[in-house]
Design an enzyme around this catalytic site. Structure first.
Site, PDB file in Angstrom:
ATOM      1  N   LYS A 174       0.834  -1.206   0.000  1.00  0.00           N
ATOM      2  CA  LYS A 174       0.000   0.000   0.000  1.00  0.00           C
ATOM      3  C   LYS A 174       0.871   1.259   0.000  1.00  0.00           C
ATOM      4  O   LYS A 174       0.547   2.254  -0.666  1.00  0.00           O
ATOM      5  CB  LYS A 174      -0.934   0.010   1.210  1.00  0.00           C
ATOM      6  CG  LYS A 174      -1.834   1.243   1.304  1.00  0.00           C
ATOM      7  CD  LYS A 174      -2.745   1.399   0.083  1.00  0.00           C
ATOM      8  CE  LYS A 174      -3.556   2.693   0.114  1.00  0.00           C
ATOM      9  NZ  LYS A 174      -4.595   2.724   1.142  1.00  0.00           N
ATOM     10  N   LYS A 243       0.260  11.141   5.355  1.00  0.00           N
ATOM     11  CA  LYS A 243       0.639  10.085   6.288  1.00  0.00           C
ATOM     12  C   LYS A 243       1.333   8.929   5.563  1.00  0.00           C
ATOM     13  O   LYS A 243       2.356   8.412   6.010  1.00  0.00           O
ATOM     14  CB  LYS A 243      -0.614   9.609   7.023  1.00  0.00           C
ATOM     15  CG  LYS A 243      -0.419   8.440   7.960  1.00  0.00           C
ATOM     16  CD  LYS A 243      -0.983   7.142   7.402  1.00  0.00           C
ATOM     17  CE  LYS A 243      -2.454   7.215   7.071  1.00  0.00           C
ATOM     18  NZ  LYS A 243      -2.964   5.936   6.509  1.00  0.00           N
TER      19      LYS A 243
END
Length: 292
Positions: A174, A243
């Site tokens: 991811k 993030k």
């Protein structure tokens, strides 16, 4: 209705969690839900979900616990506020959040050591639209037997689920995904701003480039929004991309890799976020480049 399917517990009814829960309900699953902000629960309760008073009760009442939270601290909080002490060997955690790979491994080990419960990290890509349509891409890490359970449980949500390796592998994949997305979003914003300044009808660019080498889902979704400066409704948030880019930088530090493009993307995203856009849609990145 006979419920031969496992009973699910879903923690995190946010932008992604809400449409995921609704699809699981539509496909016959019983779903127990918990969210820190209870005001987000009525739509899924109206669709048939059962609200639980706390995470501990949710874990006790569920066979598979699905987590979809904002970041690593949020997942850790959930782990220590009900999952760790109320799990069991015949239960499984599937974490759809995008969080730190090393912390994921630590969470999985702690859960296994404490109660024998398994862990699959299964972050997703495809955004709110993918969650609504059941067309997400899932990149999963975990033991083969646990992955097979995840394939069946998450089937209403994905177009493809790829087993990437042991626990933590899904989170690393991811991060790789978000490196591409983050850099792509920034160059799309840069390009749209240039086109508008140079006199092109920039809102037509995504259609003009469709099917070519420059085409991408971010271009087709965010390009027109950037050109028209249409930033609502918020489908995802700048802080989410930031993030993930910061996690990419940390992973690169650990592995000794250089990330010049993703590093610059993180800096630009940080700058944009510092100007009050952390909670806004990444289409607002056009504001980094436009001339007022």
């Amino acid at each position: 209705m006979s419920y031969s399917l496992p009973i699910l517990g879903f923690i995190g009814i946010g932008l992604m969690g809400k449409p995921m829960t609704l699809r699981l309900l539509q496909h016959g699953f019983r779903v127990n839900v918990w969210n820190r902000s209870a005001e987000k629960l009525p739509p899924v309760i109206a669709a048939g979900a059962t609200a639980m008073p706390d995470i501990a009760a949710l874990v006790r009442a569920s066979d598979v616990v699905i987590i979809c939270l904002a970041d690593t601290p949020a997942v850790e909080w959930a782990l220590h506020h009900g999952i760790l002490d109320h799990g069991a060997p015949d239960k499984l955690v599937i974490d759809l959040s995008s969080i730190d790979p090393n912390r994921t491994r630590a969470f999985a080990a702690a859960l296994h050591d404490n109660c024998g419960m398994g862990w699959v990290d299964a972050p997703v890509s495809g955004g709110v639209a993918g969650a609504e349509q059941g067309s997400l891409a899932v990149m999963a890490g975990g033991e083969p037997g646990h992955i097979e359970i995840a394939r069946e449980v998450l089937k209403p949500l994905y177009k493809q689920l790829t087993h990437m390796g042991p626990v933590g592998s899904g989170q690393i994949t991811k991060i790789c995904n978000q490196m591409i997305v983050g850099c792509n979003m920034l160059v799309i914003a840069e390009m749209i701003a240039l086109a508008k300044q140079a006199g092109v009808e920039a809102e037509k660019i995504p259609a003009a480039l469709a099917g070519g080498f420059a085409d991408s889902k971010p271009l087709q979704i965010a390009g027109p929004e950037m050109a028209l400066e249409k930033f609502e409704p918020v489908k995802w948030r700048v802080k989410t991309l930031l993030k993930d880019l910061q996690m990419a930088a940390e992973l690169a530090k650990q592995t000794g890799n250089a990330l010049p493009m993703s590093g610059l993307a993180a800096q630009l995203m940080q700058l944009h976020g510092s100007q009050g856009y952390l909670e806004q849609d990444p289409a607002t990145l056009i504001k980094l480049y436009r001339k007022d």
